[in-house]
Design a protein around this motif. Sequence first.
Motif, short mmCIF file in Angstrom:
data_model
loop_
_atom_site.label_atom_id
_atom_site.label_comp_id
_atom_site.label_asym_id
_atom_site.label_seq_id
_atom_site.Cartn_x
_atom_site.Cartn_y
_atom_site.Cartn_z
N SER A 2 -1.51 23.56 4.95
CA SER A 2 -0.95 24.74 4.29
C SER A 2 -0.36 24.44 2.92
O SER A 2 0.23 25.32 2.31
CB SER A 2 0.14 25.42 5.15
OG SER A 2 -0.31 25.60 6.45
N GLU A 3 -0.46 23.22 2.43
CA GLU A 3 0.02 22.89 1.09
C GLU A 3 -1.18 22.59 0.21
O GLU A 3 -2.28 22.29 0.70
CB GLU A 3 0.96 21.68 1.13
CG GLU A 3 2.22 21.90 1.96
CD GLU A 3 3.17 22.90 1.34
OE1 GLU A 3 3.14 23.04 0.10
OE2 GLU A 3 3.93 23.55 2.09
N THR A 4 -0.97 22.64 -1.09
CA THR A 4 -2.08 22.34 -2.00
C THR A 4 -1.85 21.03 -2.75
O THR A 4 -2.81 20.41 -3.20
CB THR A 4 -2.24 23.48 -3.03
OG1 THR A 4 -0.98 23.68 -3.68
CG2 THR A 4 -2.71 24.75 -2.36
N GLU A 5 -0.60 20.61 -2.88
CA GLU A 5 -0.30 19.41 -3.65
C GLU A 5 -0.03 18.24 -2.70
O GLU A 5 0.52 18.43 -1.61
CB GLU A 5 0.95 19.65 -4.51
CG GLU A 5 0.80 20.78 -5.51
CD GLU A 5 -0.25 20.47 -6.57
OE1 GLU A 5 -0.34 19.29 -6.99
OE2 GLU A 5 -1.00 21.40 -6.95
N ARG A 6 -0.38 17.05 -3.18
CA ARG A 6 -0.04 15.85 -2.42
C ARG A 6 1.41 15.47 -2.69
O ARG A 6 1.96 15.76 -3.75
CB ARG A 6 -0.96 14.69 -2.79
CG ARG A 6 -2.36 14.83 -2.21
CD ARG A 6 -3.06 13.49 -2.17
NE ARG A 6 -3.31 12.94 -3.48
CZ ARG A 6 -4.49 12.95 -4.08
NH1 ARG A 6 -5.54 13.48 -3.48
NH2 ARG A 6 -4.64 12.42 -5.27
N GLU A 7 2.02 14.79 -1.78
CA GLU A 7 3.40 14.31 -1.95
C GLU A 7 3.46 12.84 -1.55
O GLU A 7 2.65 12.38 -0.71
CB GLU A 7 4.38 15.12 -1.09
CG GLU A 7 4.14 14.96 0.41
CD GLU A 7 5.07 15.79 1.28
OE1 GLU A 7 5.73 16.70 0.76
OE2 GLU A 7 5.11 15.51 2.49
N ASP A 8 4.38 12.12 -2.17
CA ASP A 8 4.55 10.71 -1.81
C ASP A 8 5.14 10.58 -0.42
O ASP A 8 6.01 11.37 -0.03
CB ASP A 8 5.49 10.02 -2.81
CG ASP A 8 4.82 9.83 -4.16
OD1 ASP A 8 3.60 9.61 -4.19
OD2 ASP A 8 5.52 9.93 -5.19
N THR A 64 0.86 -1.19 0.00
CA THR A 64 0.00 0.00 0.00
C THR A 64 0.90 1.24 0.00
O THR A 64 1.88 1.30 0.72
CB THR A 64 -0.90 0.01 1.26
OG1 THR A 64 -1.57 -1.24 1.35
CG2 THR A 64 -1.93 1.14 1.18
N ARG A 65 0.52 2.19 -0.87
CA ARG A 65 1.28 3.44 -0.95
C ARG A 65 0.46 4.59 -0.36
O ARG A 65 -0.78 4.55 -0.41
CB ARG A 65 1.62 3.79 -2.40
CG ARG A 65 2.64 2.87 -3.06
CD ARG A 65 3.05 3.41 -4.42
NE ARG A 65 1.94 3.55 -5.35
CZ ARG A 65 1.46 4.72 -5.78
NH1 ARG A 65 2.00 5.86 -5.35
NH2 ARG A 65 0.44 4.78 -6.63
N LEU A 66 1.17 5.59 0.16
CA LEU A 66 0.48 6.75 0.75
C LEU A 66 0.97 8.03 0.12
O LEU A 66 2.17 8.20 -0.13
CB LEU A 66 0.75 6.80 2.27
CG LEU A 66 0.33 8.09 3.00
CD1 LEU A 66 -1.19 8.28 2.97
CD2 LEU A 66 0.82 8.09 4.45
N GLN A 67 0.02 8.92 -0.16
CA GLN A 67 0.36 10.31 -0.47
C GLN A 67 -0.31 11.18 0.61
O GLN A 67 -1.43 10.89 1.03
CB GLN A 67 -0.16 10.73 -1.84
CG GLN A 67 0.66 10.15 -3.00
CD GLN A 67 0.23 10.75 -4.34
OE1 GLN A 67 -0.89 11.21 -4.50
NE2 GLN A 67 1.16 10.73 -5.29
N GLN A 68 0.39 12.24 1.02
CA GLN A 68 -0.24 13.15 1.97
C GLN A 68 -0.25 14.56 1.41
O GLN A 68 0.67 14.98 0.72
CB GLN A 68 0.49 13.13 3.32
CG GLN A 68 1.88 13.74 3.34
CD GLN A 68 2.40 14.00 4.77
OE1 GLN A 68 1.62 14.11 5.70
NE2 GLN A 68 3.72 14.07 4.91
N LYS A 69 -1.35 15.24 1.69
CA LYS A 69 -1.40 16.69 1.42
C LYS A 69 -1.27 17.35 2.79
O LYS A 69 -2.13 17.21 3.65
CB LYS A 69 -2.72 17.11 0.77
CG LYS A 69 -2.70 18.59 0.38
CD LYS A 69 -4.06 19.21 0.32
CE LYS A 69 -4.60 19.61 1.68
NZ LYS A 69 -3.84 20.66 2.36
N ARG A 70 -0.15 18.03 2.93
CA ARG A 70 0.11 18.59 4.25
C ARG A 70 -0.73 19.84 4.48
O ARG A 70 -1.20 20.48 3.55
CB ARG A 70 1.60 18.93 4.38
CG ARG A 70 2.48 17.69 4.46
CD ARG A 70 3.92 18.07 4.67
NE ARG A 70 4.52 18.62 3.47
CZ ARG A 70 5.33 19.67 3.44
NH1 ARG A 70 5.64 20.28 4.57
NH2 ARG A 70 5.85 20.11 2.31
#
Lengths: 603, 238
Positions: free
Chosen positions: A329-335, A321-327
């Motif tokens: 104050s950020e607008t883009e998700r990151e791996d 299983t892979r996760l991306q998070q949008k932190r």
Amino acid sequence: MSWHIVGIEGVVPSDAAVVWGVAALSDGVRLHNPRTQVSVPLSELPRLRDDQHLHVFPTAIEIDDDDAHEDLVVLMIQRGTRYETFFLPETGRLGGVVTHRRRKPWHYCVFRDQQAFSVYANGVASQVLTHVLYQPQVAEEPRELVLTALTLVPSHPELNAIRAYLDGRPHVARLARASVRSDLQRQAFDLFLTALQNDGDELQLKYFDGAAQGGGFDVDVAAHTLKAVQTASGAFTPFLERHYPFLEKAPPPRLRELRAASAEFHFVPTVEGRPLGERVTRYLCLHFIEEALRGNRPADMPHSESLDAAIRTIAQPAAATRLQQKRLSETEREDVHQLESSEPTSTWSPPLVVLGVVSGLEDDSQAELWIGPDRRFFVSTVNDGAGERPIGADVIKGDGSFLRQPCVFWLIRESKSNGTERFHLKQMEALNLGDKATVTALPSNVVDGAFVTDRSFEIELRPNATLVTPLGAFTDVTARTLDSARRWLSKYREACKEFELAASTRELNWLPPTKTPEPSSLVRVLLVLRSLSGGVALATDVVAGINERFKLVVRVNNTRREVGAHPDLLEFVGADNKVIRLTDRGRAFIDVYVAAGGATGLP
Amino acid sequence: VPYYWFHAFKRDSIPDTLAVLRSGPEIHPSPSCKTRQNEEALDIVPPCVYAYLGRTHEAFGNAAISLPISALNGKVTPFDSGGLVEHIQPVKDWESSARRKYLAEFTWSTDDLGALLPAYPTESHPGRRAYLNADRPPHEGPHAIWPPDDASLIASIWSEPNEWRSWLWEGRSEGQLPVGDDLVAWSCSNTTYGSILALTESLTAPQDVAWAERLVSKYVSGGVSALIESLRLVQEAA
């Protein structure tokens, strides 16, 4: 010679709410500046007053001769002003207060030195922050209060952040940030201001593949993941309590949205109708979780296996299983990359200068140091951690005559991210009769593994074999027998404990333990009582609180047993033993426990 | 050169205080003030703004700035010139012409400081530390370091009963002591600082805000004595 404080440096406007500054001291002949150590004839006092270099008190404040050589700081609180209660020091609880007087229209308080004043000032800053963060509505009123508090602690990161937040204008935010000093403080300012300003942010966790393959998410995996988020949040609670003492108890993370079909979790800081302080606390918890998912951890946070495990679970709740998070104050998700088990990293403490004895040798290169009845560990006598022989360690060899002789040890604690620790001996000094030395750290007697730091205790081994310290005098310390060492170290430990409990937590700093010990059953009772109003509650409520907070099933009788076993810390109210209350000592104990980095929730 | 100039001041309003912090102090406008009277007595022309090397001239103060040694262009003397009129023995009791002569003998251009400071208080760490602690110099007076041709100008002004202001380097800047971007640090009483905070929030022009940012970043909390003490350590360690 009779010493008086005749004034305070600088001007004192008649409408000022709070004034502080260096004391102007007189011995009847000369006027002394205790900070710069210069003096001038007392006859210059009228000129200095007329030129507004200092303010002269209508009536001088008499002080003891012993205090006249301290770096005295005077605090003046105008009585009857709107914010008087915020600034009035608790002279009974606050350490470092030499004297205080009430003379209309001022309340005068004299601090022993700048450090004692700073403890008071930071306490005021915390009170003001709590007031602003938890009052029902943010009004115009607090700006003046915050600005006044900033005149006590101009570079306080969070106080400057709240100043910027309350004002709202960008240029005031720039000025507030410029008031903060070091890079670390500026980071703290930026984080806190962001937490204050961003009420619409979300931390989003979105899973792909593995358990999320084909759409949706298995319920057991989802439950496992949410549990890990709760555990991670709880693991940051002691850190938050230590670094943000003005925040109330951290609430659990708020899950605003669960998009099951997309395997997405949305966590938010904002909950309608809740105070600003709660939003900030939630924000900080989520911030530290998202940073932990990026492999970043606050430098001074003790290692926690349970946090590591929780973060690994959040990052990969099931195989593949892979996760991306949008932190926030950020607008883009990151791996988010699975955190790999790696070689443990080390952090080093500042030098800890402690009192103790050498209690044994493994060979000439390893000495066992004994710095309290329960604090023994080995150090190298040939390598100080930097490849050098510790200064003074050459006495540790030969006939063993050095054993159990009172010594002062300069130690560095190396704490590893896997929770282990070792001490490096940098220097040691065996105390002989007549010797004087300075100790800067005490092993905590409230939280195992922690140290009281940043203090300075002058000690002296008198010719009559009595060790005289500011904490007490300990006799017959040179007998060097096992019994003798155990006796005086035990007494020393007791004195340290009394000192630790008697001082306000605002006055002391602690180096937290490398590995946070699990809270004992006594500590669990104290912690829950501390969180309940006034430190008094029905035994059944205490039990419910323990069971909820620590996910345990304890019974009322277990809790009553703690009261019986620790009458100095806990007491019953009334004859039916239904209501339990913290004693004053119990409250001091648990305050110290939290401040020293003890565990306050689930690991 | 590991020393800073210090100038203590008090203004009646916060705008005037900010003007000093931004542009630098100007001479006292009153012709009857003590500084002007002393200048007249000592033939110091034109009027000057005074600063002191290593610490302020007064034992206490409401506000003070510190500047790098290069920020002051003017004249220097290894004592408080006003003291020659007021309290430095034996010169204070000399004839006016003799006092003026004494001042002229031990007055140099600030350009000479690079050569003067190695002689007093010397470049050694103990010498520097002693000067910054306001300890009495090991010489009887400046004549022991810079012997005058005229023997009548020998005066043991660094000896008892004179005190630390008698061996404090004084700098004199004609008309104004410019600050500009040279401000090293500053401090003031907490009440003055509170008023300054409030006033700087009303500045909105970009250049004003940028200046105010630099200003608050250089504030030393705790008042003039705290400023002196914190920079004493910096100067000593330099």
